[in-house]
Design a protein around this motif. Sequence first.
Motif, PDB file in Angstrom:
ATOM      1  N   THR A  77       0.813  -1.216   0.000  1.00 35.53           N
ATOM      2  CA  THR A  77       0.000   0.000   0.000  1.00 35.53           C
ATOM      3  C   THR A  77       0.847   1.268   0.000  1.00 35.53           C
ATOM      4  OG1 THR A  77      -0.143  -0.146   2.421  1.00 35.53           O
ATOM      5  CG2 THR A  77      -1.985  -1.061   1.147  1.00 35.53           C
ATOM      6  N   ASP A  78       2.145   1.145   0.299  1.00 33.95           N
ATOM      7  CA  ASP A  78       3.040   2.296   0.277  1.00 33.95           C
ATOM      8  C   ASP A  78       3.876   2.352  -1.002  1.00 33.95           C
ATOM      9  OD1 ASP A  78       2.337   3.263   2.845  1.00 33.95           O
ATOM     10  OD2 ASP A  78       3.573   1.712   3.773  1.00 33.95           O
ATOM     11  N   LEU A  79       3.556   1.482  -1.955  1.00 35.36           N
ATOM     12  CA  LEU A  79       4.336   1.431  -3.194  1.00 35.36           C
ATOM     13  C   LEU A  79       4.090   2.640  -4.087  1.00 35.36           C
ATOM     14  CD1 LEU A  79       4.407  -2.225  -4.560  1.00 35.36           C
ATOM     15  CD2 LEU A  79       6.316  -0.816  -3.814  1.00 35.36           C
ATOM     16  N   SER A  80       2.900   3.221  -4.028  1.00 34.76           N
ATOM     17  CA  SER A  80       2.465   4.290  -4.928  1.00 34.76           C
ATOM     18  C   SER A  80       1.929   3.668  -6.212  1.00 34.76           C
ATOM     19  CB  SER A  80       3.614   5.261  -5.253  1.00 34.76           C
ATOM     20  OG  SER A  80       3.411   5.906  -6.477  1.00 34.76           O
ATOM     21  N   PRO A  81       0.888   4.266  -6.764  1.00 34.38           N
ATOM     22  CA  PRO A  81       0.362   3.769  -8.044  1.00 34.38           C
ATOM     23  C   PRO A  81       1.396   3.837  -9.164  1.00 34.38           C
ATOM     24  CG  PRO A  81      -1.169   5.317  -7.000  1.00 34.38           C
ATOM     25  CD  PRO A  81       0.114   5.391  -6.235  1.00 34.38           C
ATOM     26  N   TYR A  82       2.417   4.680  -8.977  1.00 35.22           N
ATOM     27  CA  TYR A  82       3.414   4.891 -10.030  1.00 35.22           C
ATOM     28  C   TYR A  82       4.703   4.125  -9.753  1.00 35.22           C
ATOM     29  CZ  TYR A  82       0.033   8.658 -10.194  1.00 35.22           C
ATOM     30  OH  TYR A  82      -1.150   9.367 -10.209  1.00 35.22           O
ATOM     31  N   ALA A  83       4.571   2.986  -9.071  1.00 36.23           N
ATOM     32  CA  ALA A  83       5.754   2.208  -8.673  1.00 36.23           C
ATOM     33  C   ALA A  83       6.586   1.785  -9.878  1.00 36.23           C
ATOM     34  CB  ALA A  83       5.321   0.991  -7.858  1.00 36.23           C
ATOM     35  N   ARG A  84       5.922   1.383 -10.972  1.00 39.25           N
ATOM     36  CA  ARG A  84       6.683   0.943 -12.169  1.00 39.25           C
ATOM     37  C   ARG A  84       7.453   2.117 -12.775  1.00 39.25           C
ATOM     38  NH1 ARG A  84       1.987  -2.489 -12.889  1.00 39.25           N
ATOM     39  NH2 ARG A  84       2.642  -4.668 -12.633  1.00 39.25           N
ATOM     40  N   SER A  85       6.877   3.302 -12.714  1.00 37.97           N
ATOM     41  CA  SER A  85       7.586   4.489 -13.208  1.00 37.97           C
ATOM     42  C   SER A  85       8.816   4.781 -12.346  1.00 37.97           C
ATOM     43  CB  SER A  85       6.649   5.706 -13.193  1.00 37.97           C
ATOM     44  OG  SER A  85       5.554   5.515 -14.058  1.00 37.97           O
ATOM     45  N   ILE A  86       8.689   4.581 -11.020  1.00 37.05           N
ATOM     46  CA  ILE A  86       9.814   4.819 -10.119  1.00 37.05           C
ATOM     47  C   ILE A  86      10.943   3.824 -10.385  1.00 37.05           C
ATOM     48  CG2 ILE A  86      10.519   4.782  -7.677  1.00 37.05           C
ATOM     49  CD1 ILE A  86       7.659   5.773  -7.024  1.00 37.05           C
ATOM     50  N   LEU A  87      10.586   2.552 -10.571  1.00 33.28           N
ATOM     51  CA  LEU A  87      11.603   1.536 -10.880  1.00 33.28           C
ATOM     52  C   LEU A  87      12.318   1.867 -12.183  1.00 33.28           C
ATOM     53  CD1 LEU A  87       9.554  -1.644  -9.908  1.00 33.28           C
ATOM     54  CD2 LEU A  87      11.590  -0.803  -8.725  1.00 33.28           C
ATOM     55  N   LYS A  88      11.550   2.260 -13.193  1.00 30.83           N
ATOM     56  CA  LYS A  88      12.130   2.617 -14.494  1.00 30.83           C
ATOM     57  C   LYS A  88      13.037   3.836 -14.354  1.00 30.83           C
ATOM     58  CE  LYS A  88      10.642   4.255 -19.070  1.00 30.83           C
ATOM     59  NZ  LYS A  88       9.460   4.579 -19.902  1.00 30.83           N
ATOM     60  N   ILE A 109       5.822   7.963 -18.558  1.00 32.14           N
ATOM     61  CA  ILE A 109       5.218   7.386 -17.363  1.00 32.14           C
ATOM     62  C   ILE A 109       4.637   6.010 -17.678  1.00 32.14           C
ATOM     63  CG2 ILE A 109       3.483   7.711 -15.549  1.00 32.14           C
ATOM     64  CD1 ILE A 109       5.690   9.774 -15.450  1.00 32.14           C
ATOM     65  N   GLU A 110       4.896   5.049 -16.805  1.00 34.02           N
ATOM     66  CA  GLU A 110       4.384   3.690 -16.978  1.00 34.02           C
ATOM     67  C   GLU A 110       2.942   3.590 -16.431  1.00 34.02           C
ATOM     68  OE1 GLU A 110       6.129   0.954 -18.405  1.00 34.02           O
ATOM     69  OE2 GLU A 110       7.306   2.707 -19.055  1.00 34.02           O
ATOM     70  N   PRO A 111       2.187   2.569 -16.860  1.00 38.84           N
ATOM     71  CA  PRO A 111       0.827   2.394 -16.346  1.00 38.84           C
ATOM     72  C   PRO A 111       0.829   2.200 -14.828  1.00 38.84           C
ATOM     73  CG  PRO A 111       1.199   1.014 -18.271  1.00 38.84           C
ATOM     74  CD  PRO A 111       2.532   1.575 -17.887  1.00 38.84           C
ATOM     75  N   GLU A 112      -0.237   2.663 -14.177  1.00 38.86           N
ATOM     76  CA  GLU A 112      -0.351   2.543 -12.733  1.00 38.86           C
ATOM     77  C   GLU A 112      -0.561   1.083 -12.326  1.00 38.86           C
ATOM     78  OE1 GLU A 112      -3.283   5.096 -11.018  1.00 38.86           O
ATOM     79  OE2 GLU A 112      -2.728   6.810 -12.262  1.00 38.86           O
ATOM     80  N   ILE A 113      -0.093   0.735 -11.124  1.00 38.91           N
ATOM     81  CA  ILE A 113      -0.361  -0.592 -10.576  1.00 38.91           C
ATOM     82  C   ILE A 113      -1.752  -0.586  -9.933  1.00 38.91           C
ATOM     83  CG2 ILE A 113       2.093  -1.039 -10.168  1.00 38.91           C
ATOM     84  CD1 ILE A 113       1.579  -0.505  -7.165  1.00 38.91           C
ATOM     85  N   ILE A 114      -2.351  -1.752  -9.772  1.00 41.07           N
ATOM     86  CA  ILE A 114      -3.686  -1.820  -9.190  1.00 41.07           C
ATOM     87  C   ILE A 114      -3.592  -1.847  -7.670  1.00 41.07           C
ATOM     88  CG2 ILE A 114      -4.691  -2.960 -11.203  1.00 41.07           C
ATOM     89  CD1 ILE A 114      -4.502  -5.612  -9.672  1.00 41.07           C
ATOM     90  N   LYS A 115      -4.631  -1.330  -6.989  1.00 41.90           N
ATOM     91  CA  LYS A 115      -4.614  -1.228  -5.534  1.00 41.90           C
ATOM     92  C   LYS A 115      -4.600  -2.589  -4.848  1.00 41.90           C
ATOM     93  CE  LYS A 115      -6.949   3.251  -5.185  1.00 41.90           C
ATOM     94  NZ  LYS A 115      -8.133   3.972  -4.649  1.00 41.90           N
ATOM     95  N   ILE A 119       2.784  -7.884  -4.105  1.00 43.53           N
ATOM     96  CA  ILE A 119       4.112  -7.278  -4.045  1.00 43.53           C
ATOM     97  C   ILE A 119       5.079  -7.924  -5.030  1.00 43.53           C
ATOM     98  CG2 ILE A 119       5.040  -8.757  -2.196  1.00 43.53           C
ATOM     99  CD1 ILE A 119       5.547  -4.972  -2.244  1.00 43.53           C
ATOM    100  N   ASN A 120       4.969  -9.265  -5.200  1.00 36.90           N
ATOM    101  CA  ASN A 120       5.915  -9.948  -6.098  1.00 36.90           C
ATOM    102  C   ASN A 120       5.633  -9.679  -7.573  1.00 36.90           C
ATOM    103  OD1 ASN A 120       3.591 -11.407  -6.067  1.00 36.90           O
ATOM    104  ND2 ASN A 120       4.501 -13.340  -5.368  1.00 36.90           N
ATOM    105  N   GLU A 121       4.449  -9.131  -7.877  1.00 32.85           N
ATOM    106  CA  GLU A 121       4.162  -8.759  -9.261  1.00 32.85           C
ATOM    107  C   GLU A 121       4.878  -7.465  -9.652  1.00 32.85           C
ATOM    108  OE1 GLU A 121      -0.027  -8.345  -9.278  1.00 32.85           O
ATOM    109  OE2 GLU A 121      -0.461 -10.504  -9.132  1.00 32.85           O
ATOM    110  N   VAL A 122       5.182  -6.632  -8.656  1.00 30.02           N
ATOM    111  CA  VAL A 122       5.804  -5.333  -8.928  1.00 30.02           C
ATOM    112  C   VAL A 122       7.311  -5.368  -8.682  1.00 30.02           C
ATOM    113  CG1 VAL A 122       5.780  -2.877  -8.327  1.00 30.02           C
ATOM    114  CG2 VAL A 122       3.658  -4.184  -8.265  1.00 30.02           C
ATOM    115  N   LEU A 123       7.736  -6.030  -7.601  1.00 29.44           N
ATOM    116  CA  LEU A 123       9.157  -6.036  -7.233  1.00 29.44           C
ATOM    117  C   LEU A 123       9.820  -7.369  -7.543  1.00 29.44           C
ATOM    118  CD1 LEU A 123       9.050  -4.084  -3.835  1.00 29.44           C
ATOM    119  CD2 LEU A 123       9.469  -3.199  -6.133  1.00 29.44           C
ATOM    120  N   ASN A 124       9.286  -8.094  -8.484  1.00 31.92           N
ATOM    121  CA  ASN A 124       9.883  -9.368  -8.886  1.00 31.92           C
ATOM    122  C   ASN A 124      11.296  -9.141  -9.420  1.00 31.92           C
ATOM    123  OD1 ASN A 124       9.929 -12.142  -9.333  1.00 31.92           O
ATOM    124  ND2 ASN A 124       9.297 -11.895 -11.463  1.00 31.92           N
TER     125      ASN A 124
END
Length: 522
Positions: A77-88, A109-115, A119-124
Amino acid sequence: MASFDSVLIGITQNLAPNGVEIALLEDKKLVELHNEKADANFAVGDLYLGKVKKLIPGLNAAFVDVGFEKDAFLHYTDLSPYARSILKFTQLAMNDKDENPFDFAKFQIEPEIIKTGKINEVLNGKPNVLVQILKEPIAAKGPRLSCELSLPGRFVVITPFNEIVAVSKKIHSSEERKRLHKIVEAIRPKNFGVIVRTAAEGKTTAELHQDLLDLTETWKHIQSNLKNALPPAKIMSEQDKTTSILRDLLNEDFNRIVINDKNIYNDTKSYIQRIAPDKEEIVTFYNNGSPVFDTYGITKQVKSAFGKTVNLPSGAYLIVEHTEALHVIDVNSGYKSVSNNQEENALQTNLEAAEEIARQLRLRDIGGIIVVDFIDMKLPDNKRKLQEAMEGFMKTDRAKHAVLPISKFGLMQITRQRMKPEVNINTSEVCPVCNGTGKVSSTLLLEDEIEKRLHYLITHGHKNLTLVVHPIVYSHLTKGFFTSIIKSWRRKYKTRLKVSANNNCHLIEFKFFDEHEEEIKF
């Protein structure tokens, strides 16, 4: 931002060997105490390049190495909807070969992650990621992290990777809110969201634009610091505590900033000249020789406010207890009596205690769950008055908080945002009588305690009193033929007060005897 309308605010600073101490005063009363250590790390707002070490699907969270002895905690919940943009962005900035940082306005900007994602789908793959300290390390826990990055200025806060403009709800005028929204929409840089702070009310386009330019320049420094960085690494520190307090709180009600270190004085003066030139004259340099905290009465207030027992002017007192799960505050009436009506006595004592409790929460920076055991009241109207009063007293508290109604057991529950470890100051000193085998309350407040008991006895009909104290205290109370403390008490209370020394009394022990030479017990 906390509201300090019609309240005198002063900041005094005391350069300690290991950093800076800052005291915030309202009407000469200490309400906040901050300590900034010279080597402070992992403060709220700091940005770090972290390395994901472990994914915990059961908690939907990750543990991230940011250089602390224990891995920091990052929940989905603290990842932010823009987590993929931050990683990129993190990877691009780390691998950027150009001398100047790439143009962030052209970043895709990358697509937002879903609420409701995992966690392993985003930080894999356990990537490197730019994170911000959400909570400082507390007790045995490491820092808590967030990927919802934000950079606060005086009038606005910028949030990278989105296009959202929001205006503080504390600005009540709808016209002013529309005006600010329109201005910020026109000057907002691409790929930056902007939150307009309460302090922006009435400010010009030029002032808002300058604040935005300063913050976007800070973001460029973050990009530069990420280049060739190896995790774990600090990328950017929040401004020093002095500057951040001034940034968040400075308004027309500030009337004095006193500083006793030349370097901090010069830095603060420059900062005030830049953000509020009309306030430059309130910054003063202190070099009187004696400690600045003693001169402004802060040392005494610290001693009286941080003990387990907190005395109130009327004779009522609080007992503050801390457990691992919560804080408990017990309200006691002591010898206070405002009328013959028990319910009215309880209400008045509770109202006085509520004001002090609100101050204590800010002063000690108490967070989490707080349970207050007020003196029992029977009338629902009085319970409602107490809750409304507590909410009013806590309005100036910058930490997020909630006050619940008094339960049927007479308990009030308060929750307060916990961002950093609680301020805890030891107010005990080694007992001179038992050579350090026990501890007693600080002798700094002995004179006040004696006068408080004297006042109580006088108001309850005692006239001819004898005070018995230790010889050292006797010398202190009788020093000066016309100006002694004892003589001033005699004039003030119009009483025939006698004082005598007794070697059998402990240093901080005192006794009152009536006209029949019988000891008055409390």
